[in-house]
Design an enzyme around this catalytic site. Structure first.
Site, PDB file in Angstrom:
ATOM      1  N   ARG A   1       1.536   2.196  -8.366  1.00 34.75           N
ATOM      2  CA  ARG A   1       1.209   2.754  -6.969  1.00 34.75           C
ATOM      3  C   ARG A   1       2.164   2.655  -5.756  1.00 34.75           C
ATOM      4  O   ARG A   1       2.583   1.554  -5.647  1.00 34.75           O
ATOM      5  CB  ARG A   1      -0.274   2.322  -6.377  1.00 34.75           C
ATOM      6  CG  ARG A   1      -1.074   2.613  -7.619  1.00 34.75           C
ATOM      7  CD  ARG A   1      -2.516   2.436  -7.052  1.00 34.75           C
ATOM      8  NE  ARG A   1      -3.325   2.494  -8.181  1.00 34.75           N
ATOM      9  CZ  ARG A   1      -4.731   2.318  -8.339  1.00 34.75           C
ATOM     10  NH1 ARG A   1      -5.361   1.853  -7.089  1.00 34.75           N
ATOM     11  NH2 ARG A   1      -5.814   2.678  -9.236  1.00 34.75           N
TER      12      ARG A   1
ATOM     13  N   ARG B   1      -1.789  -6.690  -3.782  1.00 32.29           N
ATOM     14  CA  ARG B   1      -1.375  -5.337  -3.566  1.00 32.29           C
ATOM     15  C   ARG B   1      -0.206  -5.331  -3.832  1.00 32.29           C
ATOM     16  O   ARG B   1       0.961  -5.360  -3.147  1.00 32.29           O
ATOM     17  CB  ARG B   1      -1.609  -4.918  -2.315  1.00 32.29           C
ATOM     18  CG  ARG B   1      -1.580  -3.260  -1.968  1.00 32.29           C
ATOM     19  CD  ARG B   1      -2.026  -3.040  -0.655  1.00 32.29           C
ATOM     20  NE  ARG B   1      -3.461  -3.231  -0.224  1.00 32.29           N
ATOM     21  CZ  ARG B   1      -4.338  -2.334  -0.660  1.00 32.29           C
ATOM     22  NH1 ARG B   1      -4.177  -1.476  -1.213  1.00 32.29           N
ATOM     23  NH2 ARG B   1      -5.532  -2.791  -0.470  1.00 32.29           N
TER      24      ARG B   1
ATOM     25  N   ARG C   1      -5.820  -9.051 -10.144  1.00 31.38           N
ATOM     26  CA  ARG C   1      -6.564  -9.565  -9.345  1.00 31.38           C
ATOM     27  C   ARG C   1      -7.593 -10.492  -9.962  1.00 31.38           C
ATOM     28  O   ARG C   1      -7.873 -11.663  -9.451  1.00 31.38           O
ATOM     29  CB  ARG C   1      -7.608  -8.555  -8.640  1.00 31.38           C
ATOM     30  CG  ARG C   1      -6.441  -7.639  -7.671  1.00 31.38           C
ATOM     31  CD  ARG C   1      -7.445  -6.919  -6.683  1.00 31.38           C
ATOM     32  NE  ARG C   1      -6.384  -6.154  -6.015  1.00 31.38           N
ATOM     33  CZ  ARG C   1      -6.934  -5.348  -4.899  1.00 31.38           C
ATOM     34  NH1 ARG C   1      -8.053  -4.769  -4.702  1.00 31.38           N
ATOM     35  NH2 ARG C   1      -5.946  -4.790  -4.214  1.00 31.38           N
TER      36      ARG C   1
END
Length: 424
Positions: free
Chosen positions: A264, A279, A392
């Site tokens: 991403r 992230r 995560r």
RNA sequence: GGAGAGAUGGCCGAGAGGUCGAAGGCGCACGCCUGGAGAGCGUGUGACGGGCACAACCCGUCCGUGGGUUCAAAUCCCACUCUCUCCGCCA
């Protein structure tokens, strides 16, 4: 894609429902207008085509009968009609394209039970499990604890690829792999999912099917010169694998689990979660996807969500379930539960899974159908959820189970997969 | 990268300018037969869009995709995409 007919039949309901998702109403009006003029033109053109077909049949008959002089007259008329048809076809195509491009930018309709809201602060906590740990020392955030042992390395990752990448080394890399295996085994053996290994590079039209394109191109990595995209989630190929198919009704629901890296660009998230591996541009994820009959999709969402929850329970990670409000729903989703895991570094819960019912939205885009009780083709419902995000989950284990000496306790369920009780 | 073959309905597979939405088979549905099942026999069975009450019915479109020729295209022409086979290269 929403159903143009439902918009046509009850525009006020859709207007109202989509207002909660911040869809400009004039776009809906434009769509309605385009649809109306399209249908008017279509009716006109169809009559013209009917006449052309009649004349053509007449020509054939006369020729067969050898009436060659009469045919000459008729051909003139036929030529004329044919020209008009050609013009009409071109016009229709133009309007159709215009309409389609508008329609592709409209998000799914929220389920009626979804809480109204203006922002993510209006999301509703549905359920909390476990308790955040207490420490009799100062716990470290993973971005400090990890690099101490070089098992987590952001500097060298930046050297290779820039910001927002990570390197895992030694037992933390093993831990990551163990998490993947643990999740896959759980879903395959106990939750009856079919494991799938997928392409990570997909065509433009594949991205269109699941809803990433045309609206969110800036979120995706694209490759030259072949115009292939790196998948942002396994959901993309899992959904599109069945595009243009009519699925065997007796085999529904189809339940798939797939482990893939996800890529991403995170455009527009500058300043958000800048530290550590919360992230990043590339992360691993185990993804769950269901295809169901329409009447079964609501129950399926509960089931899918609880399958994802089971991962966190076995890992002994404190979490909560949050139902997203209308403003926070993903583009393709009609209803979404987020699973949020406790992170000591944030002093808060952080998303680790997102489980959505996309109803027929993706199925319509991808043209995935089944045969209903009347044996007629109808769109299936598609659901997806993380089961769960591997990076995560690793962070959550590191932070929640860290000990004063910097080592990390491995939860019981994971020990067989890691081969150790402690890491560090 | 080079050479060749192909793309037709849920599936397989005919079809080579007009009455082809498309033979035949499989599958599916219903019926007959049977104590029941199977086999066998019979009948039916495409999708999408528009009109309309998402009925009946009518009209249109669809034979990989997009153009073209023609009064008329699954059938002829052009471009593209994809699949398969062989050669080369290669984890």
């Amino acid at each position: 894609m929403i159903d143009i007919r439902s918009l046509r039949e009850d525009p006020d309901y859709l207007r109202q429902a989509l207002r909660t998702r911040n869809v400009a109403e004039d776009v809906l009006d434009e769509i309605l207008h385009l649809d109306e003029s399209l249908r008017a033109e279509l009716t006109r053109l169809n009559q013209l085509k009917a006449e052309r077909n009649k004349v053509s049949a007449e020509v054939a008959r006369m020729k067969a009968a050898g009436q060659n002089t009469e045919v000459t007259e008729l051909l003139e008329r036929a030529r004329e009609i044919s020209g008009l048809v050609k013009e009409g076809d071109a016009k229709i195509r133009q309007v159709e394209e215009h309409l389609k491009s508008r329609l592709l930018h409209i998000p799914n309709i929220p389920h009626s039970s979804v809480p109204r809201g203006e922002s993510e602060s209006d999301n509703v906590v549905r359920h909390t499990w476990g308790n955040p740990p207490t420490f009799d020392f100062d716990p470290l955030p993973h971005w400090e604890l990890g690099p101490r042992s070089e098992m987590m390395d952001f500097e060298r990752a930046a050297k290779l690829s820039g910001a927002r990448f990570s390197i895992l080394r030694g037992l933390l890399s093993t831990l990551s792999r163990a998490l993947v295996n643990f999740m896959l085994e759980l879903h395959v053996r106990e939750h009856a999912y079919t494991e799938v290994s997928l392409p990570h590079l997909v065509k433009r039209e594949t991205m269109l099917a699941s809803g990433q394109l045309p609206k969110f191109e800036e979120e995706l990595y694209n490759t030259r010169p072949d115009d292939l995209f790196l998948i942002p989630t396994a959901e993309v190929p899992l959904i599109a694998q069945h595009s243009d198919e009519i699925l065997e009704s007796s085999r529904l629901p189809l339940k798939y689990v797939s482990y893939t890296p996800c890529y991403r660009r995170e455009a527009g998230s500058y300043g958000k979660d800048v530290r550590g591996m919360i992230r990043v541009h590339q992360f691993d994820k185990v993804e769950l996807v269901w295809f169901t009959k329409p009447e079964e999709s609501e129950a399926a969402l509960e089931r899918l969500t609880s399958d994802a929850e089971e991962v966190l329970r076995r890992l002994e990670l404190p979490y909560r379930i949050v139902e997203l409000c209308t403003a926070d729903l993903g583009f393709a989703s009609s209803r979404t539960y987020d699973l949020e895991v406790w992170l000591p570094s944030y002093g808060d819960y952080k998303e680790i899974s997102s489980c959505s019912n996309t109803t027929d939205f993706q199925a319509r885009r991808a043209n995935i159908r089944y045969r209903d009780s009347n044996n007629k083709p109808a769109f299936v419902h598609a659901l997806n959820g993380s089961g769960v995000a591997v990076g995560r989950a690793l962070v959550a284990i590191v932070e929640n189970f860290q000990r004063e000496d910097g080592t990390i306790r491995i939860p019981d369920a994971l020990i067989p997969f890691v081969g150790k009780e402690v890491v560090g």
